[in-house]
Write a protein that holds these residues in place. Sequence first.
Motif, PDB file in Angstrom:
ATOM      1  N   HIS A 309       0.864  -1.180   0.000  1.00 34.48           N
ATOM      2  CA  HIS A 309       0.000   0.000   0.000  1.00 34.48           C
ATOM      3  C   HIS A 309       0.897   1.225   0.000  1.00 34.48           C
ATOM      4  N   SER A 361      -6.855   2.489  -8.480  1.00 36.33           N
ATOM      5  CA  SER A 361      -6.966   1.601  -7.331  1.00 36.33           C
ATOM      6  C   SER A 361      -7.983   2.177  -6.356  1.00 36.33           C
ATOM      7  N   LEU A 406      -4.457   5.584   1.801  1.00 32.34           N
ATOM      8  CA  LEU A 406      -3.776   4.424   1.265  1.00 32.34           C
ATOM      9  C   LEU A 406      -4.295   4.088  -0.122  1.00 32.34           C
ATOM     10  N   GLY A 408      -3.681   0.910  -2.927  1.00 35.80           N
ATOM     11  CA  GLY A 408      -3.075  -0.389  -3.179  1.00 35.80           C
ATOM     12  C   GLY A 408      -2.487  -0.460  -4.577  1.00 35.80           C
ATOM     13  N   HIS A 478       2.947  -2.771   4.505  1.00 41.94           N
ATOM     14  CA  HIS A 478       1.997  -3.886   4.444  1.00 41.94           C
ATOM     15  C   HIS A 478       2.433  -4.805   3.302  1.00 41.94           C
ATOM     16  N   ALA A 517      -4.172  -6.354  -3.491  1.00 41.79           N
ATOM     17  CA  ALA A 517      -3.855  -5.643  -2.250  1.00 41.79           C
ATOM     18  C   ALA A 517      -5.040  -4.911  -1.654  1.00 41.79           C
ATOM     19  N   SER A 519      -7.088  -1.660  -0.623  1.00 37.02           N
ATOM     20  CA  SER A 519      -6.444  -0.501  -0.001  1.00 37.02           C
ATOM     21  C   SER A 519      -6.751  -0.419   1.488  1.00 37.02           C
ATOM     22  N   ASN A 521      -6.093  -1.732   5.410  1.00 35.96           N
ATOM     23  CA  ASN A 521      -5.040  -2.335   6.224  1.00 35.96           C
ATOM     24  C   ASN A 521      -5.283  -3.839   6.283  1.00 35.96           C
TER      25      ASN A 521
END
Length: 541
Positions: A309, A361, A406, A408, A478, A517, A519, A521
Amino acid sequence: MDRKPSERADVCVVGAGPAGALVASRLASDGYDVLVLEAGPRFEFDEREARMERAIRPGDEGSVWEMGGERDEFTASGDRYYPLNVARVKGVGGSTLHWQGMVMRLHPTDFEGGHDNDDPAWPIGYDDLRPYYADAERALGVAGDADNPFAPPRDGPYPLPGFPPSYSDSLFAEACERLGIATHSVPNARNSEAYDGRGPCVGYGTCQPVCPSGAKYDASVHIEDAEAEGARVVDRAPVQRLETDRDGRVEAAVYATPDGREHRQTAREFVVAAGGVETPRLLLLSRSKRHRDGLANGSGLVGHYFMEHLFAGAGGMLDRRTRQNHVGFITSECHQFYDDPGQAIERGDETVLERTDAALSPIKLEFLNYAGPSPVELALGGEEWGDTLLSSLREAYGNSIAMGGLVGQPPRKENRVTLDPSTTDDHGNPVPDIRWSWGERAERSLARTNEIQHAVLDELGVDVSWTVGPENTGPAYHHMGTTRMGTDPDESVVNPQLRTHDVSNLAIASSSVFVTAGSMNPTLTIAALALKCADHVRERL
């Protein structure tokens, strides 16, 4: 401590972070003989306050959690430098010892390959993980409120009530409302009230890198639960390789101990839960005549599709007090731009930000509670005393405000973890080499995130003095991908049951199995997958 192998083990788990701890706790509570091998030490809880003080004291060099040195050597030969040792902790508890504690579920669109971009679909859907998400929230003790209109569906309330919005959250909420942007609370893996034998958050404000009170969840909680159920945990026992028998099953984990010896731990089932970097590294180190390219690497994809991220942010000064650094974690966010990141922003009949249909994203927006300097850090680092110092603190503190976010990055095969034989660790093994870049879509998404952040900050009247975007971004620490999940053994490393395609008694519980991924956590998804993995291991046992 006795670090010799157990005479009998049903399951050998490699890694004592959140995934390994949950697998061990679940299987030990089911009555199985479980052994956990952890590369790092067991940190004493009573030392946390001293670690917190060390973290905020200027001029104190070194990692609070003892990362670095020959044991943790790595290289980063990609287009972008990856600061690996900032992103991890080796020890009982793993990286949850220094994480922020934010725990969101991925959206159904993350699993479906949606978002109008080229992300592939996972071989499982949101509904497959939905009950495990609920179990994970109970296990971690998640505090949250059901006020997020963009959150995926759930079947009940969070285990604990959410934390109230901060003062600066209320300032952001007013500006966002004028722009038609919704703000909402953030689920956190920290106790808003006493839970699971741990007290409520007492506001040290040092959540990263140390929670001295234990109110923030860390994986040592479930390591202790596993031990209470009979599991055995061996610290400072880095696994050097996995050895297979004539049938291609893992026969033993070979691990080193501080006295310089190697030991072989046999078991019926093995679970590697060592994160997105050390997991592929261990598989690649486990080369043999039968597995010349590394263990479970028939696809040739072990180590590939490393993802992160990326952080986007902006901030500055406001002509009123913002009360920053009273809270050490984020209490409000906006997920409005997650499933539709290109949507326009309007104030009444005026368009503030035009819509874009470019492939982006998902975007997760954060309203920070720790913008600007901390008074404690200013005081510790200052050279003034008495009233002069007080005057300087008052002038420097109180008006900062900022947003984060964030984004990803898409899975890219060229992003990978491989071995670097030119550099070795303290046992003579090649270190991991991170080859990392992020590509045009990530850069577009970062730029779009900055545009949204600037629109909100301008509406609030902030004198914006800094922006982190496509040119100067960095990782959120991450690491994901590298042993991706799939149904095709030629295109993936593990199947939907988290078992490797090539080795029938080897499972992987890690962010390394992520296909995309998103976005959000990742820790809640890691925990949910770990619980799913434990169930499938139990079925095989």
